[in-house]
Motif scaffolding. Structure first.
Motif, PDB file in Angstrom:
ATOM      1  N   SER A 194       3.319  16.089   6.843  1.00  0.00           N
ATOM      2  CA  SER A 194       4.040  17.796   6.763  1.00  0.00           C
ATOM      3  C   SER A 194       2.905  18.244   6.506  1.00  0.00           C
ATOM      4  N   GLY A 195       1.843  18.243   7.249  1.00  0.00           N
ATOM      5  CA  GLY A 195       1.013  19.091   7.189  1.00  0.00           C
ATOM      6  C   GLY A 195       0.050  18.830   5.888  1.00  0.00           C
ATOM      7  N   LYS A 196      -0.153  17.584   4.633  1.00  0.00           N
ATOM      8  CA  LYS A 196      -0.551  17.696   3.540  1.00  0.00           C
ATOM      9  C   LYS A 196      -2.041  16.416   4.033  1.00  0.00           C
ATOM     10  N   THR A 197      -2.789  16.128   2.734  1.00  0.00           N
ATOM     11  CA  THR A 197      -3.545  15.389   2.748  1.00  0.00           C
ATOM     12  C   THR A 197      -3.221  14.445   1.629  1.00  0.00           C
ATOM     13  N   SER A 198      -2.903  13.345   1.937  1.00  0.00           N
ATOM     14  CA  SER A 198      -3.079  12.408   0.153  1.00  0.00           C
ATOM     15  C   SER A 198      -2.984  11.263   0.493  1.00  0.00           C
ATOM     16  N   LEU A 199      -4.248  10.481  -0.260  1.00  0.00           N
ATOM     17  CA  LEU A 199      -4.840   8.803  -0.074  1.00  0.00           C
ATOM     18  C   LEU A 199      -3.120   7.888  -0.510  1.00  0.00           C
ATOM     19  N   LEU A 200      -3.735   6.913  -0.236  1.00  0.00           N
ATOM     20  CA  LEU A 200      -2.792   5.534   0.034  1.00  0.00           C
ATOM     21  C   LEU A 200      -3.510   4.541  -1.036  1.00  0.00           C
ATOM     22  N   ARG A 201      -2.932   4.034  -1.791  1.00  0.00           N
ATOM     23  CA  ARG A 201      -3.594   3.378  -3.397  1.00  0.00           C
ATOM     24  C   ARG A 201      -3.001   2.239  -2.950  1.00  0.00           C
ATOM     25  N   PRO A 202      -2.954   0.949  -3.087  1.00  0.00           N
ATOM     26  CA  PRO A 202      -2.930  -0.332  -3.283  1.00  0.00           C
ATOM     27  C   PRO A 202      -1.893   0.125  -4.783  1.00  0.00           C
ATOM     28  N   GLY A 203      -0.434  -0.881  -4.518  1.00  0.00           N
ATOM     29  CA  GLY A 203       0.806  -1.063  -5.054  1.00  0.00           C
ATOM     30  C   GLY A 203       0.662  -2.147  -6.349  1.00  0.00           C
ATOM     31  N   ILE A 261     -18.801   6.313   1.230  1.00  0.00           N
ATOM     32  CA  ILE A 261     -17.636   6.123   1.507  1.00  0.00           C
ATOM     33  C   ILE A 261     -16.716   7.889   1.365  1.00  0.00           C
ATOM     34  N   LYS A 262     -16.488   8.827   2.239  1.00  0.00           N
ATOM     35  CA  LYS A 262     -16.272  10.032   2.396  1.00  0.00           C
ATOM     36  C   LYS A 262     -14.872   9.595   2.302  1.00  0.00           C
ATOM     37  N   ARG A 263     -14.399  11.097   1.271  1.00  0.00           N
ATOM     38  CA  ARG A 263     -12.355  10.553   1.092  1.00  0.00           C
ATOM     39  C   ARG A 263     -12.157  10.670   2.377  1.00  0.00           C
ATOM     40  N   GLU A 264     -11.988  11.014   3.411  1.00  0.00           N
ATOM     41  CA  GLU A 264     -11.646  11.466   4.427  1.00  0.00           C
ATOM     42  C   GLU A 264     -11.606   9.552   5.660  1.00  0.00           C
ATOM     43  N   ASP A 265     -12.450   9.415   5.116  1.00  0.00           N
ATOM     44  CA  ASP A 265     -12.408   7.787   5.599  1.00  0.00           C
ATOM     45  C   ASP A 265     -11.677   6.749   4.799  1.00  0.00           C
ATOM     46  N   LEU A 266     -10.873   7.048   3.897  1.00  0.00           N
ATOM     47  CA  LEU A 266      -9.965   6.063   2.823  1.00  0.00           C
ATOM     48  C   LEU A 266      -8.536   6.025   3.688  1.00  0.00           C
ATOM     49  N   PRO A 267      -7.814   5.201   2.992  1.00  0.00           N
ATOM     50  CA  PRO A 267      -6.472   5.084   3.912  1.00  0.00           C
ATOM     51  C   PRO A 267      -5.859   6.063   3.982  1.00  0.00           C
ATOM     52  N   GLN A 268      -5.608   6.926   4.636  1.00  0.00           N
ATOM     53  CA  GLN A 268      -4.781   8.639   4.293  1.00  0.00           C
ATOM     54  C   GLN A 268      -3.157   7.696   4.853  1.00  0.00           C
ATOM     55  N   CYS A 269      -2.091   9.071   3.603  1.00  0.00           N
ATOM     56  CA  CYS A 269      -0.966   8.772   4.486  1.00  0.00           C
ATOM     57  C   CYS A 269       0.120   9.416   5.410  1.00  0.00           C
ATOM     58  N   VAL A 283       0.930  -1.273   0.224  1.00  0.00           N
ATOM     59  CA  VAL A 283       0.112  -0.284  -0.404  1.00  0.00           C
ATOM     60  C   VAL A 283       0.939   0.933   0.103  1.00  0.00           C
ATOM     61  N   LYS A 284       0.245   1.650  -0.783  1.00  0.00           N
ATOM     62  CA  LYS A 284       1.758   3.373  -1.051  1.00  0.00           C
ATOM     63  C   LYS A 284       1.191   4.850  -1.325  1.00  0.00           C
ATOM     64  N   CYS A 285       2.011   5.994  -1.620  1.00  0.00           N
ATOM     65  CA  CYS A 285       0.898   6.922  -1.664  1.00  0.00           C
ATOM     66  C   CYS A 285       0.783   7.165  -2.858  1.00  0.00           C
ATOM     67  N   PHE A 286      -0.622   8.338  -3.061  1.00  0.00           N
ATOM     68  CA  PHE A 286      -1.159   8.310  -4.345  1.00  0.00           C
ATOM     69  C   PHE A 286       0.532   9.609  -5.109  1.00  0.00           C
ATOM     70  N   ASP A 287       0.331  10.200  -4.117  1.00  0.00           N
ATOM     71  CA  ASP A 287       1.708  11.062  -4.685  1.00  0.00           C
ATOM     72  C   ASP A 287       3.183  10.044  -4.576  1.00  0.00           C
ATOM     73  N   LYS A 288       3.518  10.555  -5.779  1.00  0.00           N
ATOM     74  CA  LYS A 288       4.907   9.818  -6.331  1.00  0.00           C
ATOM     75  C   LYS A 288       5.767  10.530  -5.612  1.00  0.00           C
ATOM     76  N   GLN A 289       5.987  11.473  -5.785  1.00  0.00           N
ATOM     77  CA  GLN A 289       6.664  12.624  -4.565  1.00  0.00           C
ATOM     78  C   GLN A 289       7.284  12.103  -2.970  1.00  0.00           C
ATOM     79  N   CYS A 290       5.921  11.510  -2.622  1.00  0.00           N
ATOM     80  CA  CYS A 290       6.658  10.541  -1.241  1.00  0.00           C
ATOM     81  C   CYS A 290       6.899  10.020  -1.079  1.00  0.00           C
ATOM     82  N   GLY A 291       6.924   9.149  -1.952  1.00  0.00           N
ATOM     83  CA  GLY A 291       7.424   7.492  -1.499  1.00  0.00           C
ATOM     84  C   GLY A 291       6.812   6.551  -1.141  1.00  0.00           C
TER      85      GLY A 291
END
Ligand code: APR
Length: 306
Positions: free
Chosen positions: A196-205, A182-190, A134-142
């Motif tokens: 670091s004060g951002k919100t990004s979703l986790l996604r399947p790897g 399902i609300k966005r905030e209830d999905l898996p979060q990074c 399970v990984k961050c949707f934001d590729k920069q985050c890693g």
């Protein structure tokens, strides 16, 4: 003059003899390998999930548009894969890897059944990633959580992890029933982005359409294919061979001298084969143990419990 049609061989004994005298063996596996474990394939019957084709849910754009729907689809696949057991085909391939150090197995499957059958990770490449990373949707985050087996992954995804008797349709799979809201905030979060004060979703790897294969994997496979010694046999197991770059490996292996053996119950899968090649029109779980018997002996499947 019309070209003579040269049929591939279907002779198991002839293939066993070939394999016995083979050194470098390459395999490309697809969803058909896991069919006997009860997991649906992508393009055949069962290729629809609710009203969506499985492939239309497998893109970064689909995730951006409707992350809840895409997560429900993958949460359901995670649940199904966790419930499934490796079959004789997975075990036969894992055994072949123990007996032949020059056997490289490429799988497009993300279900984790080959590693669970004990297939050595050194000799297995999961081209399309892994449902359980399970990984961050934001590729920069890693950020990545490898091998996260939590089921359900979070409370909001619980409708994808319900078990129903075989004669009842799971509400999630019934297109007549509304998709759970399902609300966005209830999905898996990074968690890293959150710190670091951002919100990004986790996604399947997994590797979605339009995305690159895992770092360095293509290069590594290319090096293996191009080694000095020719490839003796290329096994094409349970795949429609419709998705590149995976689909290109049979041709690459043929150019390196390989004879191709297709294991697929669909007769059309023999297209392009010649009389040097083989087609076993059968369930991979049934036929692989027979094809490898001369090398691995009689396959014994470990007790997998209930
Ligand atoms: N044994 C062997 N082959 C089988 C069996 C079986 N029991 N049952 C079905 N098959 C064959 C089908 O005839 C079909 O050719 O398996 C193939 C499955 O093809 P697809 O559903 O297209 O799956 P695959 O080739 O793995 O898809 C490749 O596409 O959507 C993407 O990333 C996804 O990895 C997937 C990729």
């Amino acid at each position: 003059m019309p070209r003579a049609y040269s049929r591939p061989s279907t002779d198991i004994a002839e293939f066993q003899k070939l394999l016995k005298h083979s050194d470098r063996v390459l395999a490309l596996c697809g969803a058909g390998l896991s069919a006997a474990s009860g997991l649906p394939t992508f393009r055949g019957a069962g290729g629809l999930w609710r009203n969506h084709s499985a492939t239309s849910l497998a893109t970064p754009e689909a995730f951006k548009d409707d992350p809840a729907l895409v997560w429900l689809f993958y949460a359901w696949r995670r649940h199904m894969a966790l419930k499934a057991k490796p079959n004789a085909g997975h075990y036969a391939l894992a055994e072949l890897a123990k007996h032949n150090k020059n056997f490289m197995c490429l799988t497009q499957n993300v279900d984790g059944l080959s590693p669970r059958a004990g297939h050595s990770p050194d000799m297995l490449r999961m081209l399309h990633g892994n449902l359980f990373d399970v990984k961050c949707f934001d590729k920069q985050c890693g950020y990545i959580e490898p091998n996260n087996l939590r089921d359900p992954l979070c409370p909001a995804l619980a409708p994808a992890s319900e078990d129903y008797p075989a004669d009842k349709t799971m509400p999630l799979l019934d297109p007549k029933q509304p998709t759970p809201k399902i609300k966005r905030e209830d999905l898996p979060q990074c968690p890293d982005c959150k710190r670091s004060g951002k919100t990004s979703l986790l996604r399947p790897g997994v590797v979605w359409f339009g995305e690159a294969l895992p770092d360095g994997m293509l290069e590594e496979v290319d090096v293996w294919v191009a080694k000095e010694r020719a490839i003796d046999v290329m096994l094409v197991i349970g795949t429609a061979a419709a998705v590149y770059p995976a689909a290109g490996y049979a041709d690459a292996a043929r150019k390196r001298g390989a004879r191709i053996a297709v294991i697929n119950p669909d007769r059309s899968a023999r297209a392009g084969l010649t009389s040097r090649d083989f087609h076993f029109e059968a369930d991979a779980a049934e036929v692989l143990p027979k094809l490898f018997e001369g090398i691995i002996g009689k396959l014994e499947i470990p007790d997998q419990g209930k």
